[in-house]
Design a protein around this motif. Sequence first.
Motif, short mmCIF file in Angstrom:
data_model
loop_
_atom_site.label_atom_id
_atom_site.label_comp_id
_atom_site.label_asym_id
_atom_site.label_seq_id
_atom_site.Cartn_x
_atom_site.Cartn_y
_atom_site.Cartn_z
N ASP A 36 0.82 -1.22 0.00
CA ASP A 36 0.00 0.00 0.00
C ASP A 36 0.85 1.26 0.00
OD1 ASP A 36 -2.24 -1.60 0.00
OD2 ASP A 36 -2.70 -1.31 2.12
N LYS A 37 2.04 1.19 0.57
CA LYS A 37 2.92 2.35 0.64
C LYS A 37 3.84 2.47 -0.57
CE LYS A 37 2.98 2.43 5.67
NZ LYS A 37 3.76 2.16 6.88
N SER A 38 3.94 1.41 -1.37
CA SER A 38 4.87 1.43 -2.49
C SER A 38 4.21 0.89 -3.76
CB SER A 38 6.11 0.60 -2.16
OG SER A 38 6.96 0.50 -3.27
N PRO A 39 3.67 1.77 -4.58
CA PRO A 39 3.05 1.31 -5.84
C PRO A 39 4.01 0.52 -6.72
CG PRO A 39 2.53 3.62 -5.41
CD PRO A 39 3.56 3.21 -4.40
N ASP A 40 5.30 0.88 -6.72
CA ASP A 40 6.28 0.14 -7.52
C ASP A 40 6.38 -1.31 -7.06
OD1 ASP A 40 6.80 2.45 -8.93
OD2 ASP A 40 8.66 2.91 -7.86
N LEU A 41 6.35 -1.52 -5.76
CA LEU A 41 6.42 -2.87 -5.21
C LEU A 41 5.17 -3.67 -5.59
CD1 LEU A 41 8.25 -4.67 -3.51
CD2 LEU A 41 7.11 -3.80 -1.48
N MET A 42 4.02 -3.01 -5.56
CA MET A 42 2.77 -3.68 -5.94
C MET A 42 2.81 -4.04 -7.43
SD MET A 42 -1.24 -2.63 -5.56
CE MET A 42 -1.01 -1.97 -3.95
N GLU A 43 3.32 -3.14 -8.27
CA GLU A 43 3.44 -3.44 -9.71
C GLU A 43 4.36 -4.62 -9.94
OE1 GLU A 43 4.55 -0.08 -12.11
OE2 GLU A 43 3.06 1.20 -11.14
N GLN A 44 5.46 -4.68 -9.18
CA GLN A 44 6.40 -5.79 -9.31
C GLN A 44 5.73 -7.11 -8.91
OE1 GLN A 44 10.01 -5.28 -7.07
NE2 GLN A 44 10.77 -7.31 -7.60
N LEU A 45 4.98 -7.09 -7.82
CA LEU A 45 4.26 -8.29 -7.37
C LEU A 45 3.29 -8.75 -8.45
CD1 LEU A 45 3.37 -10.37 -5.17
CD2 LEU A 45 1.66 -8.67 -4.49
N GLU A 46 2.50 -7.83 -8.97
CA GLU A 46 1.51 -8.19 -9.98
C GLU A 46 2.16 -8.68 -11.28
OE1 GLU A 46 -1.80 -8.59 -9.78
OE2 GLU A 46 -1.68 -8.09 -7.67
N ALA A 47 3.33 -8.14 -11.60
CA ALA A 47 4.03 -8.60 -12.80
C ALA A 47 4.55 -10.03 -12.62
CB ALA A 47 5.19 -7.65 -13.12
N GLU A 48 5.03 -10.33 -11.43
CA GLU A 48 5.59 -11.65 -11.16
C GLU A 48 4.53 -12.67 -10.78
OE1 GLU A 48 8.96 -11.54 -8.52
OE2 GLU A 48 9.77 -9.78 -9.53
N ILE A 49 3.51 -12.22 -10.07
CA ILE A 49 2.43 -13.11 -9.63
C ILE A 49 1.10 -12.41 -9.91
CG2 ILE A 49 1.45 -14.44 -7.72
CD1 ILE A 49 4.18 -14.09 -6.28
N PRO A 50 0.58 -12.58 -11.13
CA PRO A 50 -0.71 -11.93 -11.42
C PRO A 50 -1.76 -12.34 -10.39
CG PRO A 50 0.28 -12.81 -13.42
CD PRO A 50 1.11 -13.31 -12.26
N GLY A 51 -2.45 -11.34 -9.85
CA GLY A 51 -3.45 -11.61 -8.81
C GLY A 51 -2.84 -11.74 -7.43
N GLY A 52 -1.57 -11.43 -7.29
CA GLY A 52 -0.87 -11.58 -6.01
C GLY A 52 -1.44 -10.71 -4.90
N TYR A 53 -1.79 -9.48 -5.24
CA TYR A 53 -2.35 -8.58 -4.23
C TYR A 53 -3.71 -9.07 -3.77
CZ TYR A 53 -3.52 -4.30 -1.73
OH TYR A 53 -3.86 -3.40 -0.76
N ALA A 54 -4.53 -9.55 -4.71
CA ALA A 54 -5.84 -10.10 -4.34
C ALA A 54 -5.67 -11.32 -3.43
CB ALA A 54 -6.62 -10.48 -5.60
N LYS A 55 -4.67 -12.14 -3.70
CA LYS A 55 -4.39 -13.31 -2.86
C LYS A 55 -3.99 -12.85 -1.45
CE LYS A 55 -3.49 -17.65 -1.95
NZ LYS A 55 -4.58 -18.56 -1.62
N LEU A 56 -3.22 -11.80 -1.38
CA LEU A 56 -2.82 -11.23 -0.09
C LEU A 56 -4.05 -10.78 0.69
CD1 LEU A 56 -0.07 -10.69 1.24
CD2 LEU A 56 -0.10 -8.44 0.18
N LEU A 57 -4.95 -10.08 0.02
CA LEU A 57 -6.19 -9.64 0.67
C LEU A 57 -7.03 -10.83 1.11
CD1 LEU A 57 -7.23 -6.63 -1.60
CD2 LEU A 57 -6.12 -6.55 0.65
#
Length: 143
Positions: free
Chosen positions: A115-136
Amino acid sequence: MNDTFGMRLARLRSKNGMTQRDLGAAVGVSWSQVSRYESGKAKPRLPILMKLADALGTDVEFLTGDRANDEGREITLMLSGHEEKAIEDFATKQGISFDQAVNKIIAAGMKDRMDKSPDLMEQLEAEIPGGYAKLLEMLGKKN
């Protein structure tokens, strides 16, 4: 548990019903070279590593230990008595196991960083599509 390249290679070879001779023939090396790989006395170069992974029905990342298997990757945490007690209390209040509490705490920390780093979130989504949703999902939250 220290799962080495050689251990993974031997386990996968055995799981595939292959002898060291069989695997060596499949990838173009001698059985004794396969033995050296399994004992940790030698490491294959990338072209052979790729052939090994192909012959064993896996990928290079799993064979080298650069990614977890389907069951996940085991990690060890060094906790003080106070930290362990705090996690036990949290688990009890949440009605979950200690391991589930640790996973939830780690997921919450990861979400906070994302949430504090959009770049980190983009990297997660690029490497693991849907990764943020899985985290939630791990945290029991919705997008």
